[in-house]
Design an enzyme around this catalytic site. Structure first.
Site, mmCIF file in Angstrom:
data_model
loop_
_atom_site.group_PDB
_atom_site.id
_atom_site.type_symbol
_atom_site.label_atom_id
_atom_site.label_comp_id
_atom_site.label_asym_id
_atom_site.label_seq_id
_atom_site.Cartn_x
_atom_site.Cartn_y
_atom_site.Cartn_z
ATOM 1 N N ARG A 484 0.736 -1.135 0.466
ATOM 2 C CA ARG A 484 0.284 -0.299 -0.171
ATOM 3 C C ARG A 484 0.833 0.939 0.112
ATOM 4 O O ARG A 484 2.344 0.969 -0.087
ATOM 5 C CB ARG A 484 -1.049 0.259 0.586
ATOM 6 C CG ARG A 484 -0.413 -0.158 2.670
ATOM 7 C CD ARG A 484 -1.462 0.018 3.632
ATOM 8 N NE ARG A 484 -1.363 0.245 4.787
ATOM 9 C CZ ARG A 484 -0.803 -0.544 5.739
ATOM 10 N NH1 ARG A 484 -2.243 -1.131 5.748
ATOM 11 N NH2 ARG A 484 -0.434 -0.627 6.794
ATOM 12 N N ASP A 485 -0.498 2.015 0.221
ATOM 13 C CA ASP A 485 0.951 3.730 0.293
ATOM 14 C C ASP A 485 1.992 3.656 1.449
ATOM 15 O O ASP A 485 1.474 4.894 1.893
ATOM 16 C CB ASP A 485 -0.089 4.969 0.048
ATOM 17 C CG ASP A 485 -1.482 4.764 0.562
ATOM 18 O OD1 ASP A 485 -1.511 4.198 1.618
ATOM 19 O OD2 ASP A 485 -2.346 5.770 0.088
ATOM 20 N N GLU A 486 2.423 2.792 1.441
ATOM 21 C CA GLU A 486 3.356 3.384 3.261
ATOM 22 C C GLU A 486 4.496 2.672 2.660
ATOM 23 O O GLU A 486 5.951 3.141 1.906
ATOM 24 C CB GLU A 486 2.727 2.867 4.073
ATOM 25 C CG GLU A 486 2.584 3.166 5.309
ATOM 26 C CD GLU A 486 1.597 2.993 6.585
ATOM 27 O OE1 GLU A 486 1.581 3.442 7.635
ATOM 28 O OE2 GLU A 486 0.841 2.282 6.314
ATOM 29 N N TRP A 558 8.505 1.405 19.530
ATOM 30 C CA TRP A 558 8.964 2.324 18.250
ATOM 31 C C TRP A 558 10.119 2.915 18.333
ATOM 32 O O TRP A 558 11.074 1.864 18.007
ATOM 33 C CB TRP A 558 8.035 3.153 17.912
ATOM 34 C CG TRP A 558 6.847 2.193 16.982
ATOM 35 C CD1 TRP A 558 6.344 2.503 15.391
ATOM 36 C CD2 TRP A 558 5.317 1.612 17.600
ATOM 37 N NE1 TRP A 558 5.483 1.806 15.280
ATOM 38 C CE2 TRP A 558 4.924 0.689 16.228
ATOM 39 C CE3 TRP A 558 5.207 1.300 18.307
ATOM 40 C CZ2 TRP A 558 3.698 0.272 16.426
ATOM 41 C CZ3 TRP A 558 3.944 0.296 18.638
ATOM 42 C CH2 TRP A 558 3.562 -0.044 17.973
ATOM 43 N N GLU A 781 -1.156 -8.617 9.127
ATOM 44 C CA GLU A 781 -1.010 -6.856 9.576
ATOM 45 C C GLU A 781 -1.424 -7.294 10.443
ATOM 46 O O GLU A 781 -1.872 -6.870 12.175
ATOM 47 C CB GLU A 781 -1.758 -5.654 8.767
ATOM 48 C CG GLU A 781 -1.723 -4.517 9.871
ATOM 49 C CD GLU A 781 -1.692 -3.441 9.052
ATOM 50 O OE1 GLU A 781 -2.559 -4.018 7.951
ATOM 51 O OE2 GLU A 781 -1.133 -2.010 9.441
HETATM 52 C C1 BGC Z 1 2.086 0.659 10.036
HETATM 53 C C2 BGC Z 1 2.399 -0.261 11.226
HETATM 54 C C3 BGC Z 1 3.030 0.445 12.092
HETATM 55 C C4 BGC Z 1 1.875 1.635 12.168
HETATM 56 C C5 BGC Z 1 2.163 2.484 13.873
HETATM 57 C C6 BGC Z 1 0.875 1.351 10.163
HETATM 58 O O1 BGC Z 1 0.207 2.902 9.662
HETATM 59 O O2 BGC Z 1 1.538 -0.114 9.206
HETATM 60 O O3 BGC Z 1 2.863 -1.652 11.416
HETATM 61 O O4 BGC Z 1 3.927 0.178 13.027
HETATM 62 O O5 BGC Z 1 1.382 2.106 11.540
HETATM 63 O O6 BGC Z 1 1.127 2.023 14.774
#
Ligand code: BGC
Length: 927
Positions: A484-486, A558, A781
């Site tokens: 996706r757009d990530e 994180w 996910e």
């Molecule tokens: C990502 C996650 C990431 C999270 C942060 C999401 O959009 O795909 O895996 O850690 O954002 O909460």
């Protein structure tokens, strides 16, 4: 006399046998095999010992290094014999290493049995361009203007030159703003994709070095380089913003030719290069690629090509970051898939099923008509009507278009875009044949280290899904998802998955590259950005939500990647530099957490604190956190402050541990104390009077127990409560990103192995195996990315290739295989397999830095066999799983000797053996 001579020659055979038996193999430089173009002037050298003699340890080594000429003349620099058992990461300490120079090296070793090996087969490395003055090239770009708000045609830059003589050696040093592919005389240079790779482009840019000797010929030659937007200026993040690092593509390249007669010539980018465009009309990481093959210039990178209508390149005058050599494995084609089925979607659409959710692209063989436009759409799953489920891609198009030039056969693939997919819809191509389609799997090409197979097919499938999830998401950087757009370097996802990755593949160089960007992107206040490289920082603020993501707030769990990932690398590969190089950043991160906990506003905002001085004091150690994702996506999440505070203690403890390894005793004490203070405050804040938690969910017990937040006397009760909660949920997990990796560990360590297996082998939602019942071929996910009723999970965020929950792989190696390090890098380790569930056998191995560690077991009604491998220069503690067993080795009762160095029994009655290197087969029948 004759008899005496016979004896002499028999004696002479003994040392020859011993000599041949001890060998040195797998030489590596900075954890890479024969690298070209490194810029570390003290590269660290490693090797493995091979020996059939049981209990072999290295007692001394000698390394010798020389340029190939000097080596041929026998003029080596040598360490001489060094008495040491160290066979990993020995810094080169000879004469200064020169730019571009090639070095040969060899090692020989001595062992504890009095053997000396032969010199190893020569290995080599080569330096890159060490000084800025070594770069003769100028940054260049194309002369035309562009609308940089849209994807643009790829520029081609070319240069012809004459090689005047016989060529001895040629190297290409090259990098770009944007992505590049280079060609010499029409042939592609190297097999790497997505070069120069993604780094924090505002801080550093990698260049690559290639051996191109065989590309060149005497006489006319040509070099051509095509550029693509890539991460540098393509669409990036869910905001789909462009030009985050810059809005113009540029090239820096230098071809160095050495002739047999000693002359040296440099062909470098400058104003004499020519610029044009061809068939790539648009390319983008997320969106895909458009190739109009009618515009193809097949010979553009050959000398004979007529480029008289091409324009002159011009110098690029924009800002460029510092150049660094690539120090990790590149992205390559690592696999090739054949499709498994041709499907018809609603409305008759042609859909190809690759049989596996993969990352890379389709290589398509096609023969059609001139001007025919073929479109490929890619998705990971089909919806309930059998159509491509494109909603999960959000704004990423994953669309590849080809416009055919003629009726000839063409083999086509994209250049500067990758897709995460299992299904491909091919529009406007009648009569698609499966034989014409190949799935080209792209990934950072990391050597496989781990193997895991059991008697249970579903567990094997889980392992396969973990492996494919890692493969697809280690594409130059570790990403959350590949479709996706990530596709960003989310720190939390890696934080939970790094240990599993480090078992499955050699992740050291790859993750150190990423950590180097984390260090550079670390904020002044010590915060570690939530994604690395920190693309979010470069977003232009267009909405309130963008405003917040660009503010540089770091989430607990994180940002802790900066303490957790180096520690995992140290544990798995034994490399102290993995701690030393990131130590300052780890410390700054822990101080960031401390500042977050001691926030004045949070302490006083809470009215409880006004009248309670203990609470006020404790608040300095309770990380109220201004921003956190918490136990992300948990069915029953832990409260955020609880999770934050555990992570604060965990990072403080990891920092103290790192300080101990690095001999920083003040810090060791300071941060161990900090961890204790956090734990004490944590207990006062979160525990009820009867020793349980205010937070009565699985994740709370998992986090608190795994990271030692409780007094020893309270642990058993908390663990029992965890088991109760799991059993209440019918052996389903209820955990999210942060607690899932540790759930089975906590159960196992507290005597609930049966429950751990019951959760692992659970097949209904939510569980690790449930997605397999819905056809998953990668890790999802969400536990319910496809729900039991067949509907999709939350449309706004639903990836079918997200490795975080695959973090259970680490537990599988350490418990089912039972392979656990007792000293960093497995210099000393334990093999203690824990059979359970319905498993009757497991074959588990890990190629450690010293060699292969294997644990292969087989259980029958009457007993059990365990085959074990212990590599040379290590030793192991082996625990046979059955208590009170009469253990045999190769059928005979075990005795000390031939590798077995000690025999004992532990408190539960299991045989415990100290093993030196060797191969062993142990069995026992059940008493
Ligand atoms: C990502 C996650 C990431 C999270 C942060 C999401 O959009 O795909 O895996 O850690 O954002 O909460």
């Amino acid at each position: 006399m004759k008899r005496f001579r016979g004896l002499l020659s028999a004696l002479a055979l003994v040392p020859i046998f011993a000599f041949a038996n001890l060998q040195v193999a797998d030489l590596s430089v900075d954890q890479l095999s024969q690298p070209i173009g490194i810029d570390n002037t003290q590269p660290r050298l490693s090797w493995k010992l091979r020996s059939d003699t049981p209990s072999t340890l290295q007692t001394a080594y000698e390394i010798r290094v020389a340029s190939p000429d000097r080596a041929a003349a026998g003029e080596w620099w040598s360490t001489n014999k060094v008495d040491s058992d160290q066979s990993l990461y020995i810094p080169y300490s000879g004469p200064a290493l020169a730019s571009s120079a090639q070095y040969q090296w060899q090692v020989r070793v001595w062992d504890n049995h009095g053997n000396v090996s032969e010199w190893s087969t020569p290995s080599q490395w080569e330096m890159g361009l060490l000084q800025p003055v070594d770069w003769k090239a100028q940054w260049i770009t194309y002369p035309w203007q562009e609308d940089t708000e849209k994807s643009q045609p790829s520029p081609l830059l070319r240069k012809t030159f004459k090689a005047d003589g016989e060529i001895a050696r040629a190297r290409l040093y090259i990098t770009s703003l944007g992505l590049y592919e280079a060609f010499i005389n029409g042939e592609r240079v190297g097999d790497a994709y997505f070069t120069p790779g993604w780094t924090s482009y505002d801080k550093r840019l990698q260049y690559q070095a290639y051996d191109v000797t065989n590309h060149l010929r005497a006489g006319a030659n040509a070099i051509g380089v095509v550029l693509g937007d890539g991460w540098y200026r393509g669409f990036l993040t869910w905001e789909m913003q462009r030009n985050l690092y810059g809005d113009r593509l540029a090239l820096l390249a230098q071809l160095v030719v050495e002739y047999r007669d000693g002359r040296r010539e440099v062909i470098a980018t400058d104003g004499s290069w020519q610029a044009g465009t061809a068939e790539i009309r648009a390319s983008d990481i997320y969106n895909g690629e458009l190739q109009d093959l009618r515009l193809r210039k097949p010979d553009w990178a050959r000398a004979e090509f007529g480029a008289s209508d091409w324009q002159s390149a011009r110098p690029f005058t924009g800002s460029v970051p510092k150049l660094v050599a690539s120090a990790s494995q590149p992205v390559r084609q690592v696999n090739s898939l054949k499709p498994v089925a041709l499907l018809k979607g609603p409305g008759g659409a042609t859909i190809v099923d690759m049989g596996q959710n993969m990352v890379g692209w389709v290589r398509l063989k096609v023969q059609g008509k001139a001007g025919q436009q073929i479109t490929l759409y890619h998705t990971e799953v089909l919806d309930q009507q059998g159509a491509l489920y494109r909603t999960a891609l959000r704004n990423a198009q994953q669309r590849v278009d080809y416009i055919l030039p003629d009726e000839q056969l063409h083999t086509l693939q994209p250049h500067f875009s990758f897709q995460g997919f299992r299904y491909v819809q091919i529009d406007n191509l009648p009569d698609v044949k499966l034989d014409d389609i190949e799935g080209v799997v792209l990934s950072s090409d990391l050597p496989q280290l781990g193997r895991f197979e059991t008697s249970n097919a579903l567990l094997n499938k889980l392992q396969s899904n973990i492996v494919w999830g890692r493969r697809g998401n280690f594409l130059d950087i570790p990403t959350d998802c590949p479709q996706r757009d990530e596709r960003l370097g989310w720190t939390g996802d890696l934080q939970v998955f790094a240990s599993t990755a480090a078992f499955n593949v050699d992740s050291a160089a790859f993750l150190r590259k990423w950590l180097n960007d984390a260090v550079l992107d670390q904020q002044d206040d010590g915060g570690i950005p939530n994604v690395v490289p920190d693309a979010l920082k470069h977003l232009r603020v267009r909405s309130l939500s963008t405003f917040f993501v660009t503010r540089g707030l770091s989430s607990s769990g994180w940002g802790d990647a900066i303490t957790v990932v180096p520690s995992a690398l140290y544990r798995q590969y034994g490399d102290k530099a993995a701690l030393a190089d990131y130590y300052d950043s780890m410390k700054r991160w822990v101080e960031y957490e401390r500042a977050g906990a001691a926030s004045f506003w949070f302490t006083w905002f809470n009215y409880h604190n006004w009248f309670d001085s203990q609470r006020r004091a404790d608040d300095r150690f309770i990380w109220n956190g201004t921003y956190t994702f918490g136990d992300w996506l948990a069915p029953k999440p832990v409260e955020n402050t609880f999770a934050n505070t555990v992570y604060f203690a965990r990072s403080a403890q990891l920092l103290s541990d790192a300080a101990r390894v690095l001999g920083k005793s003040e810090d060791e004490k300071t941060y161990a104390q900090l961890a204790r203070d956090i734990r004490a405050a944590f207990q006062r804040r979160f525990m009820t009077e009867d020793g349980l938690f205010i937070e009565d969910v699985q994740g709370a017990y998992v986090l608190a127990l795994q990271f030692d937040m409780l007094e020893p006397s309270l642990r058993a009760k908390a663990a029992a409560r965890l088991r109760e909660l799991v059993q209440k949920d019918d052996n389903h997990l209820a955990t999210g990103f942060l607690s899932t990796p540790h759930l089975l560990d906590v159960l196992t360590q507290h005597g609930y192995l049966d429950t751990a297996y019951a959760v692992l082998q659970q097949q209904t939602y939510p569980s690790w195996l449930y997605p397999i019942s819905k056809g998953a071929t990668t890790i999802w996910e969400r536990w319910g990315s496809i729900q039991p009723d067949g509907n999709f999970g939350d449309n706004g965020m639903n990836s079918f290739n997200h490795y975080a929950y695959g973090a259970v792989g680490d537990w599988m190696y350490r418990n089912i295989g039972g392979i656990q390090p007792l000293a960093p890098g497995y210099k000393y380790f334990r093999i203690a397999p824990l059979p359970g569930g319905d498993l009757t056998s497991a074959n588990v191995s890990f190629e450690s830095r010293y060699g292969l560690i294997a644990s292969n077991w087989h259980k029958s009604e009457t007993g059990m066999t365990v085959d074990v491998d212990v590599p040379a220069n290590t030793s192991a503690e082996f625990v046979f799983p059955i208590a009170n067993a009469t253990l045999t080795r190769d059928g005979a009762p075990i005795v000390v000797g031939n590798g077995i160095e000690n025999i004992a029994t532990n408190a539960t009655g299991q045989p415990v053996l100290k093993l030196g290197s060797g191969h062993y087969s142990f069995s026992a029948t059940q008493q």
